[in-house]
Motif scaffolding. Structure first.
Motif, PDB file in Angstrom:
ATOM      1  N   ALA A 106       0.679  -1.061   0.052  1.00 36.16           N
ATOM      2  CA  ALA A 106      -0.066  -0.002  -0.133  1.00 36.16           C
ATOM      3  C   ALA A 106       0.905   1.225  -0.063  1.00 36.16           C
ATOM      4  O   ALA A 106       0.279   2.556  -0.016  1.00 36.16           O
ATOM      5  CB  ALA A 106      -1.038   0.017   1.327  1.00 36.16           C
ATOM      6  N   ASP A 107       2.286   0.969  -0.027  1.00 38.82           N
ATOM      7  CA  ASP A 107       3.174   2.252  -0.254  1.00 38.82           C
ATOM      8  C   ASP A 107       3.080   3.059   1.119  1.00 38.82           C
ATOM      9  O   ASP A 107       2.681   4.312   1.174  1.00 38.82           O
ATOM     10  CB  ASP A 107       2.908   3.173  -1.334  1.00 38.82           C
ATOM     11  CG  ASP A 107       3.790   4.228  -1.510  1.00 38.82           C
ATOM     12  OD1 ASP A 107       5.090   3.830  -0.901  1.00 38.82           O
ATOM     13  OD2 ASP A 107       3.721   5.253  -2.179  1.00 38.82           O
ATOM     14  N   ILE A 108       2.814   2.345   2.249  1.00 43.23           N
ATOM     15  CA  ILE A 108       2.738   3.092   3.584  1.00 43.23           C
ATOM     16  C   ILE A 108       4.030   2.718   4.494  1.00 43.23           C
ATOM     17  O   ILE A 108       4.650   1.562   4.298  1.00 43.23           O
ATOM     18  CB  ILE A 108       1.537   2.492   4.476  1.00 43.23           C
ATOM     19  CG1 ILE A 108       0.359   3.046   3.675  1.00 43.23           C
ATOM     20  CG2 ILE A 108       1.615   2.741   5.910  1.00 43.23           C
ATOM     21  CD1 ILE A 108      -0.965   2.065   4.475  1.00 43.23           C
ATOM     22  N   GLN A 109       4.545   3.904   4.971  1.00 37.34           N
ATOM     23  CA  GLN A 109       5.831   3.626   5.785  1.00 37.34           C
ATOM     24  C   GLN A 109       5.386   3.002   7.163  1.00 37.34           C
ATOM     25  O   GLN A 109       4.458   3.656   7.853  1.00 37.34           O
ATOM     26  CB  GLN A 109       6.581   4.964   5.990  1.00 37.34           C
ATOM     27  CG  GLN A 109       7.527   4.848   6.598  1.00 37.34           C
ATOM     28  CD  GLN A 109       8.548   6.281   6.792  1.00 37.34           C
ATOM     29  OE1 GLN A 109       7.981   7.031   6.370  1.00 37.34           O
ATOM     30  NE2 GLN A 109       9.585   6.247   7.497  1.00 37.34           N
ATOM     31  N   LEU A 110       6.081   2.014   7.445  1.00 43.38           N
ATOM     32  CA  LEU A 110       5.573   1.503   8.833  1.00 43.38           C
ATOM     33  C   LEU A 110       6.629   1.601   9.727  1.00 43.38           C
ATOM     34  O   LEU A 110       7.627   1.279   9.469  1.00 43.38           O
ATOM     35  CB  LEU A 110       5.289  -0.213   8.615  1.00 43.38           C
ATOM     36  CG  LEU A 110       4.709  -0.814   9.767  1.00 43.38           C
ATOM     37  CD1 LEU A 110       3.664  -0.418  10.059  1.00 43.38           C
ATOM     38  CD2 LEU A 110       4.871  -2.446   9.722  1.00 43.38           C
ATOM     39  N   VAL A 111       6.432   2.399  10.886  1.00 44.81           N
ATOM     40  CA  VAL A 111       7.622   2.609  11.664  1.00 44.81           C
ATOM     41  C   VAL A 111       7.294   1.568  13.147  1.00 44.81           C
ATOM     42  O   VAL A 111       6.422   1.599  13.803  1.00 44.81           O
ATOM     43  CB  VAL A 111       7.354   4.041  12.389  1.00 44.81           C
ATOM     44  CG1 VAL A 111       8.534   4.495  13.630  1.00 44.81           C
ATOM     45  CG2 VAL A 111       7.576   5.143  11.186  1.00 44.81           C
ATOM     46  N   VAL A 112       8.397   0.848  13.247  1.00 41.69           N
ATOM     47  CA  VAL A 112       8.023  -0.307  14.278  1.00 41.69           C
ATOM     48  C   VAL A 112       8.842  -0.060  15.596  1.00 41.69           C
ATOM     49  O   VAL A 112       9.941   0.307  15.443  1.00 41.69           O
ATOM     50  CB  VAL A 112       8.459  -1.722  13.533  1.00 41.69           C
ATOM     51  CG1 VAL A 112       8.452  -2.911  14.949  1.00 41.69           C
ATOM     52  CG2 VAL A 112       7.721  -2.062  12.551  1.00 41.69           C
ATOM     53  N   GLN A 113       8.089   0.029  16.790  1.00 38.12           N
ATOM     54  CA  GLN A 113       8.797   0.306  17.975  1.00 38.12           C
ATOM     55  C   GLN A 113       8.367  -0.882  18.892  1.00 38.12           C
ATOM     56  O   GLN A 113       7.492  -1.199  19.356  1.00 38.12           O
ATOM     57  CB  GLN A 113       8.232   1.677  18.489  1.00 38.12           C
ATOM     58  CG  GLN A 113       8.499   2.026  19.901  1.00 38.12           C
ATOM     59  CD  GLN A 113      10.249   2.371  19.912  1.00 38.12           C
ATOM     60  OE1 GLN A 113      10.579   3.316  18.881  1.00 38.12           O
ATOM     61  NE2 GLN A 113      11.045   1.747  20.552  1.00 38.12           N
ATOM     62  N   ASN A 114       9.557  -1.133  19.780  1.00 39.03           N
ATOM     63  CA  ASN A 114       9.408  -2.287  20.854  1.00 39.03           C
ATOM     64  C   ASN A 114       9.465  -1.577  22.182  1.00 39.03           C
ATOM     65  O   ASN A 114       9.965  -0.514  22.201  1.00 39.03           O
ATOM     66  CB  ASN A 114      10.614  -3.114  20.597  1.00 39.03           C
ATOM     67  CG  ASN A 114      10.530  -4.328  21.767  1.00 39.03           C
ATOM     68  OD1 ASN A 114       9.310  -4.690  22.039  1.00 39.03           O
ATOM     69  ND2 ASN A 114      11.712  -4.730  22.284  1.00 39.03           N
ATOM     70  N   VAL A 115       8.586  -1.969  23.123  1.00 35.88           N
ATOM     71  CA  VAL A 115       8.539  -1.815  24.164  1.00 35.88           C
ATOM     72  C   VAL A 115       8.293  -2.853  25.351  1.00 35.88           C
ATOM     73  O   VAL A 115       7.719  -4.038  25.039  1.00 35.88           O
ATOM     74  CB  VAL A 115       7.410  -0.501  24.717  1.00 35.88           C
ATOM     75  CG1 VAL A 115       6.078  -1.355  24.380  1.00 35.88           C
ATOM     76  CG2 VAL A 115       7.310  -0.144  26.000  1.00 35.88           C
ATOM     77  N   GLU A 116       9.148  -2.925  26.526  1.00 33.43           N
ATOM     78  CA  GLU A 116       8.903  -3.829  27.548  1.00 33.43           C
ATOM     79  C   GLU A 116       7.657  -3.749  28.195  1.00 33.43           C
ATOM     80  O   GLU A 116       7.386  -2.702  28.522  1.00 33.43           O
ATOM     81  CB  GLU A 116      10.193  -3.827  28.287  1.00 33.43           C
ATOM     82  CG  GLU A 116      11.386  -4.099  27.880  1.00 33.43           C
ATOM     83  CD  GLU A 116      11.751  -5.505  27.341  1.00 33.43           C
ATOM     84  OE1 GLU A 116      11.108  -6.411  28.027  1.00 33.43           O
ATOM     85  OE2 GLU A 116      12.156  -5.811  26.371  1.00 33.43           O
ATOM     86  N   THR A 117       6.877  -4.830  28.338  1.00 35.74           N
ATOM     87  CA  THR A 117       5.585  -4.797  28.756  1.00 35.74           C
ATOM     88  C   THR A 117       5.581  -4.541  30.254  1.00 35.74           C
ATOM     89  O   THR A 117       6.435  -4.799  30.880  1.00 35.74           O
ATOM     90  CB  THR A 117       5.021  -6.200  29.045  1.00 35.74           C
ATOM     91  OG1 THR A 117       5.034  -6.551  27.771  1.00 35.74           O
ATOM     92  CG2 THR A 117       3.434  -6.271  29.504  1.00 35.74           C
TER      93      THR A 117
END
Length: 364
Positions: A106-117
């Protein structure tokens, strides 16, 4: 034709080789090139039925808009944030692959971010918002994180929660019917002849865990079987917690003949405990899981489980959020949607009728 001359393709001729073009999309949708461009760039003045026809054509053709052309035209690329924290690597892998694939299409920029629960969830969500994302996707367990949900509500940021047991009123959601799925699996075990069915609950902070427990209880109630608290153990959706829960269940004075774990990680741990105790699966003990992650087919015996379409759920979340952002940009009233996908009970080698002869000796 004279030597050395070339023939230009006639206008409207579809190309059968290479990637589909905007002209192919326009032809399939029965609209002009300008209309397709307006839909892709989330501009107004397009009827909903026309917009839907264009998106359907894009999906069928797997058309990916030319990024350079879009930027020359001044179209802003959508930026979607994905905030994740999941102890199950198998679940997370399927979810990330699905969302990245759909974002690319879909030509979308996906910004992935991890976080500790349980550690700075709101702060990490705020950081993601500060990076300029247009919306956020929350897979489990963050789909039920109240600090994060409160922040998104306050910021009025479009968001989609995935696999929550109860959708917040101000957010869109993608899920399956966890209660019905767990009820169906428990009924399947009862149909095999099992009466003492152990159940390993998922993380108590996730609403889906409660829904699956309710499904287990409902199936027993339908058969007039009272829930035995000794057959219910607490897990956390992790392999380690599955080991502890399985040990607890199998140490009972009257151990179960089948154990239903709330995800495949804990089911795999249960199989490992059974093997360590000298129990044959499924000869002495039936073990079933939930999710149908890659782990379900990489252990022996392969797990009977509930197929939760994890990758499809993540793809649907990307599509749903993208549609919400298009509505917002075009000034269309935003509609919060709830997408419920189908689940499937998958039978493999880890379930069978209860053994009719004395069970194998249980080793300590």
């Amino acid at each position: 034709m004279a030597a050395g001359s070339t023939r230009k393709p006639r206008s409207g001729t579809s190309r059968h080789k290479g990637a589909p073009t905007i002209a192919d999309v326009a032809a399939m949708a029965g609209v002009s090139l300008m209309t397709v461009s307006r839909v892709i760039n989330a501009e107004g003045n397009v009827r909903d039925t026309t917009r839907e026809a264009v998106h359907t054509a894009i999906a069928k053709l797997n058309y990916a808009p030319n990024r350079a052309a879009r930027r020359l035209a001044g179209a802003a690329q959508q930026r979607i944030g994905l905030l994740y924290s999941n102890p199950s690597e198998a679940y997370l892998s399927a979810f990330l692959l699905g969302s990245l694939d759909q974002a690319s299409r879909a030509d979308i920029q996906l910004v992935v971010q991890n976080v500790e629960t349980g550690s700075g969830e709101r702060e990490m969500a705020q950081r993601l918002l500060n990076s300029g994302v247009d919306g956020i996707i929350l897979p489990p367990p963050l789909c039920d994180s109240q600090p994060v949900l409160d922040l998104l509500s306050e910021a009025r940021v479009p968001a989609v929660v995935v696999a929550t047991g109860r959708r917040p009123e101000h957010l869109a959601a993608v899920s399956i019917d966890d209660r019905s799925a767990a009820c169906e699996m428990t009924s399947h075990l009862l149909d095999l002849g099992h009466q003492r069915i152990g159940f390993i609950i998922g993380n108590p902070n996730l609403t889906a865990s409660g829904e699956r427990l309710e499904g287990y209880r409902a199936a027993l109630a339908e058969r007039g079987i009272e829930v035995d608290d000794c057959l219910v153990a607490q897990g956390l959706f992790t392999y380690r917690s599955g080991l502890d829960a399985a040990e607890e269940l199998l140490e009972a004075e009257q151990p179960p003949s089948a154990i239903f774990a709330s995800n495949d990680d804990m089911a795999a741990a249960t199989v490992a405990v059974a093997h360590r105790r000298g129990l044959d699966v499924p000869g002495d003990l039936t073990v079933v899981g939930f999710d149908d992650s890659a782990l379900a087919t990489t252990i022996w015996p392969e797990l009977t489980t509930i197929h939760q379409p994890i990758a499809d759920m993540s793809r649907a979340a990307v599509d749903l959020l993208a549609a919400m952002l298009r509505d917002r940009r075009s000034g269309t009233a935003e509609v919060l949607r709830q997408v419920v996908l189908d689940y499937t009970l998958i039978r493999r080698q880890s379930d069978a009728a209860p053994r009719r002869r004395p069970a194998a000796r249980m080793l300590g």
